[in-house]
Write an enzyme that holds these catalytic residues in place. Structure first.
Site, short mmCIF file in Angstrom:
data_model
loop_
_atom_site.label_atom_id
_atom_site.label_comp_id
_atom_site.label_asym_id
_atom_site.label_seq_id
_atom_site.Cartn_x
_atom_site.Cartn_y
_atom_site.Cartn_z
CB SER B 131 -18.04 -24.37 29.98
OG SER B 131 -17.63 -25.22 28.96
CD GLU B 149 -17.28 -45.46 21.18
OE1 GLU B 149 -17.75 -46.53 21.60
OE2 GLU B 149 -17.43 -45.07 20.01
CG HIS B 173 -20.91 -28.19 27.54
ND1 HIS B 173 -21.69 -27.16 27.09
CD2 HIS B 173 -19.70 -27.65 27.84
CE1 HIS B 173 -20.97 -26.03 27.10
NE2 HIS B 173 -19.77 -26.30 27.55
#
Lengths: 270, 270
Positions: B131, B149, B173
């Site tokens: 991460s 987006e 992720h």
């Protein structure tokens, strides 16, 4: 590719502006003939056909359209109503609202209304669809698939669409719902098919020479799988992650277009 | 590319399995020397450094590691503590947990601990990060950016990373948080940089010959912008949608690898 593009299409990614400049809807109004426009609205996909029909009809009449009629078709019987096909035969533009794409095809597919829409299209009139109404335009459409998940076979359920545009697969609400991997899966199944992902408040306006121009506030994503080298889709289990290499990707905002036959992006002069 | 890949890296997309087969964490344990492993855990990125440190330490000791020490470094002073650098100098593997990548770099950057980690890496030991711990490995890292987006400039905030792997930008992720467009924006800013998006429970294991192999249950997405033809990133306003054409994309699950120098995917024999 493109031999079958016989008319004009406006493929909208959903959630197009209806309160501000209404750029996309005004372009449809213009392409349908402006003050001479006879617009037919098909709300079959929606759970709220009357409310939705009213919104669009009011808008198009406000723009100055000559007529804007909402056809309420919620079963196979009305899809074969010859009064409705007369409206379509006189239309200069047909607009499909959003909702459930499978509802649209299962009610309209093979009906008299379906045939009338094809006639209208083949005569060069503009056919527009937003959200589910965009998805049904291709010959095979995505009905269901996970968003924001790694690419895998099981993320996809496909069905026959209306086939107004062949050899493509269209996805909508594209960036907003994180749908790149389900479109990649669809293209990996048959790289002959071109993937077209359309963001909200954005449209691809396809003309009869098989080129599409982007309008609206966001982008159209083109997934070209023609040069794929590796793909494990035929051998992988349902939930295995997909392998796909050498996908060609284009992100196109307003001012750009795409030649569907040559699979090449271009910049527009205007 | 790749001249600077002097050691071994394991770049994990977050949320790696810690309860089942622990495939990724076991591979780290193996690469760190197995029963001879001296593992150092750095939890600086996390809000819960002790709880997280305990989880990983217990796992690595259960696997059979010789030692597994958690270094609690939460300020610049402890980042210069020479007792801690001794631990790192003796380590055969360093593991960065998740959290906030800016916390990691702002506390460790330029410190004695930072220098010790580089020495450890340059001696050929494995450095792993999950991460936020994955993001910091590149020379420039994504700190913040919208998910789901449309691609636009303003979706990105970048900062200097630890630079263990140069000329790449890593996102984690990846599919799960719909991050393709922010990675595309990062690559469009300088197509020299290779975009690497790593899904959860998936890792890219990079060895000193600058090839990476995928392990884990999902996929690694490679965004290669070297062949970009159009890009409007230098002329567009902050919230304008991006135009990027001719991106090359690879979706690679376990069994596939990527040659970072030649920018070519490959299949692994094992």
């Amino acid at each position: 590719m493109g031999e079958k593009v016989s008319g004009n299409l406006m493929i909208i990614g959903g959630n197009e502006d209806k309160e501000g400049e209404c750029l996309i809807l005004k372009e449809f109004f213009k392409l349908a003939g402006g003050r001479e426009a006879r617009i037919v609205l098909i709300t079959t996909a929606s759970e709220f056909p009357r409310e939705l029909g009213d919104i669009y009809r009011t808008l198009f009449l406000d723009f100055g359209a000559r007529t804007a009629a909402v056809l309420y078709i919620d079963d196979r019987e009305s899809a074969n109503d010859l009064h409705l096909t007369e409206d379509i035969d006189q239309a200069t533009g047909v607009f499909f609202t959003g909702g459930d794409q499978l509802r649209l095809t299962s009610i309209l597919g093979g009906s008299q209304v379906d045939a009338a829409i094809r006639r209208c299209y083949q005569q060069g009139n503009i056919i527009a669809g937003t959200s589910a109404g965009a998805s049904v335009m291709s010959d095979t459409m995505i009905v269901e698939g996970d968003s924001n998940e790694s690419a895998q076979k099981s993320t996809l359920a496909m069905a026959h669409g209306m086939g107004l545009l062949e050899e493509v697969v269209i996805d909508q609400h594209f960036a907003q719902r994180g749908r790149i991997n389900r479109l990649l899966s669809a293209v990996a199944q048959n790289p002959f098919v071109l993937g077209i992902g359309i963001d909200e408040d954005t449209a691809l306006v396809v003309s009869d020479n098989a080129t599409g121009k982007v309008i609206g506030s966001k982008t159209v994503t083109i997934v070209d799988g023609k040069h794929i080298i590796h793909s494990n889709i035929s051998e992988s289990n349902l939930h295995d992650p997909l392998a796909i290499t050498n996908i060609r990707l284009h992100i196109l905002p307003s001012g750009f277009g795409f030649d569907l036959k040559r699979r090449m992006p271009f910049t527009c002069n205007s």
